[in-house]
Design a protein around this motif. Structure first.
Motif, PDB file in Angstrom:
ATOM      1  N   ALA A 136     -28.993   8.592   4.052  1.00  0.00           N
ATOM      2  CA  ALA A 136     -27.633   8.075   3.979  1.00  0.00           C
ATOM      3  C   ALA A 136     -26.629   9.226   3.918  1.00  0.00           C
ATOM      4  N   PRO A 137     -25.432   9.033   4.472  1.00  0.00           N
ATOM      5  CA  PRO A 137     -24.398  10.074   4.384  1.00  0.00           C
ATOM      6  C   PRO A 137     -24.113  10.508   2.953  1.00  0.00           C
ATOM      7  N   GLU A 138     -24.172   9.576   2.007  1.00  0.00           N
ATOM      8  CA  GLU A 138     -23.907   9.939   0.618  1.00  0.00           C
ATOM      9  C   GLU A 138     -24.952  10.922   0.096  1.00  0.00           C
ATOM     10  N   THR A 139     -26.184  10.801   0.578  1.00  0.00           N
ATOM     11  CA  THR A 139     -27.225  11.760   0.185  1.00  0.00           C
ATOM     12  C   THR A 139     -26.865  13.159   0.671  1.00  0.00           C
ATOM     13  N   ILE A 140     -26.380  13.249   1.900  1.00  0.00           N
ATOM     14  CA  ILE A 140     -25.978  14.550   2.447  1.00  0.00           C
ATOM     15  C   ILE A 140     -24.789  15.110   1.672  1.00  0.00           C
ATOM     16  N   ARG A 141     -23.861  14.238   1.302  1.00  0.00           N
ATOM     17  CA  ARG A 141     -22.710  14.716   0.529  1.00  0.00           C
ATOM     18  C   ARG A 141     -23.159  15.293  -0.807  1.00  0.00           C
ATOM     19  N   ARG A 142     -24.144  14.657  -1.445  1.00  0.00           N
ATOM     20  CA  ARG A 142     -24.679  15.203  -2.698  1.00  0.00           C
ATOM     21  C   ARG A 142     -25.370  16.538  -2.448  1.00  0.00           C
ATOM     22  N   ASP A 143     -26.118  16.616  -1.347  1.00  0.00           N
ATOM     23  CA  ASP A 143     -26.788  17.875  -1.009  1.00  0.00           C
ATOM     24  C   ASP A 143     -25.768  18.992  -0.787  1.00  0.00           C
ATOM     25  N   LEU A 144     -24.698  18.686  -0.085  1.00  0.00           N
ATOM     26  CA  LEU A 144     -23.666  19.693   0.162  1.00  0.00           C
ATOM     27  C   LEU A 144     -22.981  20.110  -1.131  1.00  0.00           C
ATOM     28  N   ARG A 145     -22.838  19.160  -2.044  1.00  0.00           N
ATOM     29  CA  ARG A 145     -22.248  19.492  -3.338  1.00  0.00           C
ATOM     30  C   ARG A 145     -23.129  20.495  -4.081  1.00  0.00           C
ATOM     31  N   VAL A 146     -24.438  20.282  -4.040  1.00  0.00           N
ATOM     32  CA  VAL A 146     -25.371  21.207  -4.690  1.00  0.00           C
ATOM     33  C   VAL A 146     -25.327  22.576  -4.018  1.00  0.00           C
ATOM     34  N   LEU A 147     -25.364  22.587  -2.687  1.00  0.00           N
ATOM     35  CA  LEU A 147     -25.304  23.857  -1.960  1.00  0.00           C
ATOM     36  C   LEU A 147     -23.989  24.585  -2.233  1.00  0.00           C
ATOM     37  N   ARG A 183     -28.992  24.657   9.548  1.00  0.00           N
ATOM     38  CA  ARG A 183     -28.116  24.123  10.592  1.00  0.00           C
ATOM     39  C   ARG A 183     -26.704  24.697  10.461  1.00  0.00           C
ATOM     40  N   ALA A 184     -26.205  24.764   9.239  1.00  0.00           N
ATOM     41  CA  ALA A 184     -24.864  25.310   9.032  1.00  0.00           C
ATOM     42  C   ALA A 184     -24.789  26.758   9.501  1.00  0.00           C
ATOM     43  N   ARG A 185     -25.828  27.528   9.221  1.00  0.00           N
ATOM     44  CA  ARG A 185     -25.813  28.942   9.601  1.00  0.00           C
ATOM     45  C   ARG A 185     -26.011  29.153  11.094  1.00  0.00           C
ATOM     46  N   SER A 186     -26.756  28.281  11.730  1.00  0.00           N
ATOM     47  CA  SER A 186     -26.982  28.439  13.168  1.00  0.00           C
ATOM     48  C   SER A 186     -25.797  27.953  13.987  1.00  0.00           C
ATOM     49  N   ASP A 187     -25.137  26.867  13.523  1.00  0.00           N
ATOM     50  CA  ASP A 187     -24.035  26.275  14.283  1.00  0.00           C
ATOM     51  C   ASP A 187     -22.659  26.683  13.775  1.00  0.00           C
ATOM     52  N   GLY A 188     -22.613  27.287  12.582  1.00  0.00           N
ATOM     53  CA  GLY A 188     -21.325  27.646  12.002  1.00  0.00           C
ATOM     54  C   GLY A 188     -20.679  26.529  11.216  1.00  0.00           C
ATOM     55  N   ARG A 189     -21.266  25.335  11.263  1.00  0.00           N
ATOM     56  CA  ARG A 189     -20.729  24.176  10.552  1.00  0.00           C
ATOM     57  C   ARG A 189     -21.782  23.078  10.583  1.00  0.00           C
ATOM     58  N   VAL A 190     -21.753  22.208   9.598  1.00  0.00           N
ATOM     59  CA  VAL A 190     -22.636  21.049   9.591  1.00  0.00           C
ATOM     60  C   VAL A 190     -21.794  19.811   9.315  1.00  0.00           C
ATOM     61  N   GLU A 191     -22.033  18.755  10.102  1.00  0.00           N
ATOM     62  CA  GLU A 191     -21.310  17.494   9.949  1.00  0.00           C
ATOM     63  C   GLU A 191     -22.172  16.501   9.178  1.00  0.00           C
ATOM     64  N   VAL A 192     -21.569  15.817   8.218  1.00  0.00           N
ATOM     65  CA  VAL A 192     -22.313  14.873   7.382  1.00  0.00           C
ATOM     66  C   VAL A 192     -22.982  13.801   8.230  1.00  0.00           C
ATOM     67  N   SER A 193     -22.243  13.185   9.130  1.00  0.00           N
ATOM     68  CA  SER A 193     -22.789  12.066   9.903  1.00  0.00           C
ATOM     69  C   SER A 193     -23.947  12.509  10.789  1.00  0.00           C
ATOM     70  N   GLU A 194     -23.810  13.680  11.418  1.00  0.00           N
ATOM     71  CA  GLU A 194     -24.851  14.150  12.332  1.00  0.00           C
ATOM     72  C   GLU A 194     -26.133  14.507  11.597  1.00  0.00           C
ATOM     73  N   ILE A 195     -26.012  15.265  10.501  1.00  0.00           N
ATOM     74  CA  ILE A 195     -27.215  15.697   9.796  1.00  0.00           C
ATOM     75  C   ILE A 195     -27.862  14.528   9.060  1.00  0.00           C
ATOM     76  N   ALA A 196     -27.065  13.540   8.648  1.00  0.00           N
ATOM     77  CA  ALA A 196     -27.633  12.353   8.007  1.00  0.00           C
ATOM     78  C   ALA A 196     -28.507  11.588   8.996  1.00  0.00           C
ATOM     79  N   THR A 197     -28.031  11.460  10.230  1.00  0.00           N
ATOM     80  CA  THR A 197     -28.823  10.790  11.266  1.00  0.00           C
ATOM     81  C   THR A 197     -30.084  11.577  11.578  1.00  0.00           C
ATOM     82  N   GLU A 198     -29.941  12.887  11.691  1.00  0.00           N
ATOM     83  CA  GLU A 198     -31.088  13.734  12.022  1.00  0.00           C
ATOM     84  C   GLU A 198     -32.167  13.671  10.946  1.00  0.00           C
ATOM     85  N   LEU A 199     -31.757  13.621   9.679  1.00  0.00           N
ATOM     86  CA  LEU A 199     -32.724  13.627   8.579  1.00  0.00           C
ATOM     87  C   LEU A 199     -33.082  12.223   8.095  1.00  0.00           C
ATOM     88  N   SER A 200     -32.480  11.214   8.729  1.00  0.00           N
ATOM     89  CA  SER A 200     -32.774   9.808   8.397  1.00  0.00           C
ATOM     90  C   SER A 200     -32.495   9.494   6.928  1.00  0.00           C
TER      91      SER A 200
END
Length: 253
Positions: free
Chosen positions: A32-43, A13-30
């Protein structure tokens, strides 16, 4: 969903859109936002994204590079301010190398038209933009045309540059860092940029703040090769001072 699959989808998503938002991708993947923040930290730890407030953007690498369509939509006001500030540093230069990319193209379009200037470029969009300017002579480097950036590369372009002595080069990069210098994903592009650095008396870097602190695959110059680094005001004063301590003037627009 396993973490590896989340990482893959977040990066896509980040590569296709140029950016990824925590709230949007958290909703899409069902999740929590904190899970996405951890994922972004790893990436981020793997050098695949750079985190920002509320999200992240992709880091260009040997396996990923943005194209012109994205570049002409991203940070456009900042790029226009950078172009104006960079063009103001033309001085008495009569021969000017303009790198591939949208920000260098904007610099070329901002150069004065009231005196003769010869512009050397590998970029078809830049050559086209200047072709109708009566006071500007455009020398387009030959070579293999890259579809992603509409610029020429390979030995034809490098050899043509090798026979020139250029007053000033405006150069971009996919990444610039104090320890790894200026880098780009494609070695063929790096070779053209590196040759431009060698044959130019003066060199100015132009790029938005997101380029700083980023390293890509192929290195073509050191920070100390440049008289000025022109960027936008989102680069912190502290970080700008760290680069300025290496020699170049850092201009935040």
């Amino acid at each position: 969903m396993q973490s590896d699959e989340r990482h893959r989808r977040i990066l896509a998503r980040a590569r296709s859109d140029g950016r990824v938002e925590v709230s949007e991708i958290a909703t899409e993947l069902s999740v929590a936002p904190e899970t996405i923040r951890r994922d972004l930290r790893v990436l981020g730890e793997h050098g695949l994204v750079r985190r920002t407030h509320g999200g992240a953007y992709p880091v260009e690498s040997a396996g990923f590079e943005t194209g012109l369509t994205f570049r002409t939509r991203s940070h456009v006001p900042e790029k226009r301010r950078i172009a104006i500030a960079a063009a103001d540093r033309l001085g008495d230069a009569e021969t000017v190398f303009v790198d591939e990319g949208y920000t260098p193209q904007l610099v070329a379009e901002t150069l004065p038209t009231d005196r003769p200037i010869t512009v050397i470029t590998a970029s078809l969009p830049t050559a086209e933009a200047l072709a109708a300017v009566p006071s500007t002579t455009v020398l387009l480097l030959g070579g293999r045309l890259r579809g992603r950036t509409l610029a020429t590369v390979d030995h034809w372009a490098v050899q043509m540059l090798g026979d020139m002595v250029i007053d000033l080069a405006y150069l971009g990069a996919n990444g610039i860092s104090r320890d790894r210098g200026l880098t780009t994903p494609d070695p063929a592009v790096s070779a053209v940029k590196g040759q431009a650095v060698k044959v130019s008396r003066r060199r100015i870097f132009v790029g938005v703040h997101t380029k700083f602190g980023v390293s890509s695959f192929s290195r073509f110059a050191d920070v100390t090769d440049f008289e000025a680094l022109v960027t936008d005001s989102a680069l912190s004063v502290a970080e700008a001072n760290r680069y300025a301590a290496m020699g170049p003037r850092v201009i935040r627009t």
